[in-house]
Design a protein around this motif. Sequence first.
Motif, short mmCIF file in Angstrom:
data_model
loop_
_atom_site.label_atom_id
_atom_site.label_comp_id
_atom_site.label_asym_id
_atom_site.label_seq_id
_atom_site.Cartn_x
_atom_site.Cartn_y
_atom_site.Cartn_z
N PRO A 109 28.66 86.08 6.07
CA PRO A 109 29.84 85.90 5.21
C PRO A 109 30.63 87.20 5.06
O PRO A 109 30.53 87.88 4.03
CB PRO A 109 29.23 85.46 3.88
N THR B 173 26.31 93.53 -0.26
CA THR B 173 26.67 93.13 -1.62
C THR B 173 25.68 92.02 -2.02
O THR B 173 25.09 91.37 -1.14
CB THR B 173 28.10 92.54 -1.70
N ARG C 226 28.68 90.59 -8.63
CA ARG C 226 28.06 90.10 -7.38
C ARG C 226 28.52 90.88 -6.15
O ARG C 226 27.98 90.71 -5.07
CB ARG C 226 28.28 88.60 -7.21
N PHE C 227 29.54 91.73 -6.32
CA PHE C 227 29.96 92.55 -5.18
C PHE C 227 29.40 93.96 -5.25
O PHE C 227 29.76 94.83 -4.46
CB PHE C 227 31.49 92.55 -5.08
N ASP D 111 33.57 87.75 4.32
CA ASP D 111 34.48 87.84 3.17
C ASP D 111 33.77 88.42 1.95
O ASP D 111 34.41 88.76 0.96
CB ASP D 111 35.08 86.47 2.84
N LEU D 112 32.44 88.53 2.03
CA LEU D 112 31.67 89.09 0.92
C LEU D 112 31.13 90.48 1.27
O LEU D 112 30.20 90.98 0.64
CB LEU D 112 30.50 88.16 0.56
N ALA D 113 31.71 91.09 2.30
CA ALA D 113 31.17 92.36 2.81
C ALA D 113 31.35 93.52 1.83
O ALA D 113 32.08 93.42 0.84
CB ALA D 113 31.86 92.69 4.13
N LEU D 114 30.67 94.61 2.16
CA LEU D 114 30.72 95.83 1.32
C LEU D 114 32.00 96.59 1.61
O LEU D 114 32.25 96.97 2.76
CB LEU D 114 29.57 96.75 1.73
N THR D 115 32.78 96.84 0.59
CA THR D 115 33.99 97.65 0.79
C THR D 115 33.68 99.10 0.42
O THR D 115 32.70 99.37 -0.27
CB THR D 115 35.16 97.11 -0.06
#
Lengths: 246, 424
Positions: free
Chosen positions: B71, B60, B259-260, B73-77
């Motif tokens: 990080p 992301t 940003r994601f 918590d900012l990973a690609l879902t």
Amino acid sequence: MKYIALVILMITPAFLFSQNNPSPAEILKKIDDNTISDSKVVISRMVIHGRRGERTVRAKTWQRNTSDSFTEYLDPPREKGTKMLKLGDQLWTYSPSTDRTIMISGHMLRQSVMGSDLSYEDMMEDPFLSSLYEGEIAGSGELLGRQVWIMDLTAKKDDTAYARRKIWVDKERYLILKEELYAKSGKLLKQVDIHEVKFIEGRWIAVSATYKDVLKEGDGTEMMIESISFDENIPDYIFSKASLRK
Amino acid sequence: MIKFLIKGLLRDRSRSLFPVLTVSSGVFLAVVLYSFMNGVIADMINSTARYQTGHVKVMTQAYAEESNQMPNDLALTGINEITQTLKDNYPDMIWTARIKFGGLLDIPDEKGETKDQGPVTGLAVDLFSPSSPEWDLLRIEKSIIRGRIPVERGEILIGDEFAGKLDIAPGDTATLISSTMFGSMAIYNFKIAGTVRFGISAMDRGAILADIADIQEALDMQDTAGELLGYFPDNIYNDEKAAEIAASFNRQFKDPDDRFSPIMRTLPVESGLSDYIAMIDSMGVIIVSIFIAAMSIVLWNSGLMGSLRRYGEIGVRLAVGENKTHIYKTLILESLFIGIFGSVIGTAAGTGVSYLMQIYGIDYGYLMKNSSMMISNVYRAKVSTGSFFIGFIPGIVSTVLGASIAGTGIYRRQTASLFKELEV
């Protein structure tokens, strides 16, 4: 036990002091005196506004004086059954999925509790302001429709987690309505804003507050007290490592 | 004529030995230096690609800004869907999801209490899918020191040095204490399947290799991964092609307002190795330039000394009527033979030594003890096509250039004074 520092901060008896101009030391002493209760049982809810959205964590805490507490997480399902035990200056967590009890120490204490804006270090902090800080009244004002003293507190010892605090104290209820926590360098680290105060069992209690780690992205952590009862007869075995596995 | 000149060079060793030695030494050094630098940088790129960046990496945008801090918590879902899209759009590439994580590795005693604990960094890769490319990419089987490869969920590999530090062996249990994607404390039990030598000090000191499904479960990252790495099928980085793929992906999927949303970056951009890669491109030119300049000066000097020694010979040749240009040409031709001969010897010796360094390498592990760079402990040379030309052509050019400069003295010889000189 999860939010000892905050819960203690939020719970204050409604002693209506009539002194007009108490000294800073007296104000701190009164804030501390008002937080003391032999025991309490609290069900609380934390809404964490993180970088990827929000989530809610519920927990039940049994607290004995100010040094010992036991917390069991109730929600969300992934955290259900996770327990934490604080005995004095020691802290353990139990994870039911691994059946492991881990002592939280060293740099782990700086980690966030359940992803919230609170750290384990915040939980471990001595809640007695009068023993940790020297204060001075910087001014007066109005907050949430209440008359408040604005006080600057400076840590007596170097190893205190926050070297300086600024607090807004309800002049009548001796309840902190707002707080800013600073590092030694003067940098603002955390901020607590009380939103709602209730009179429960003869005490004024802040039942809703936002705790914000200003160094962290997100909109802070809302803390809410769903129920609270004081002076409960809590059995001693609750405050033992054996109870973590039960 | 050529035969005559060669005979002259062979019979008069003082005319050929020193220049040949000079040329061959220079060529040898140029080849070894080039091959060694080529090998070290290629290895650095290779290690970085295998462990850190792939040839291209999808994350992301928010993760990309802080990627060195892992990080999650900012990973690609929605990683499965993104992987499928990548496979459809770029079918020639190999795509694999990874999660990097950090935390503590806690070793329990018989009672389940903490026996030992150490900070750990981890790499979660697909270990169990039949089509997983990770076994080849990370050369997992070859890296096993003790124990065996993981064969089922819940098993991990641990750096051999790290295992020694924590006093654990294959079969023992280790608990990972980390943070979930949402910031909660994550506690997860693993069984040590084996110990490995990653060959990278930073990893050998404190890394584990786990299956991505386990880590997704441990860190509450279902259908989520920090990074999606893409590799060229021949496993050789192609900057032009990678840049082209990244540009086309970003045009299609990157949303500047979200940003994601995913962003693709190439190896040099993501690793900060772009300067090194540019250095590889310019290294050949730098080496050749330095080599030609330095060798020309040495061989010019050598040519001048040779001319002085052959002062009488050249005088006689001029006296018997050979013209200056012819003499100059023969000197140049002689230098060409010396250049070819010296360059062949230098290139052969240089590539031979480089090849040995490619096979055995030089272990700098003791210097890398505290290094956090993703670079192999063993530095190896790399013999490439360039190795055969990097010294050979400059070797010839510098010899001819040196002789050309030194030989100009012939034109300054005055025929009138020749006989006077010859009387001496």
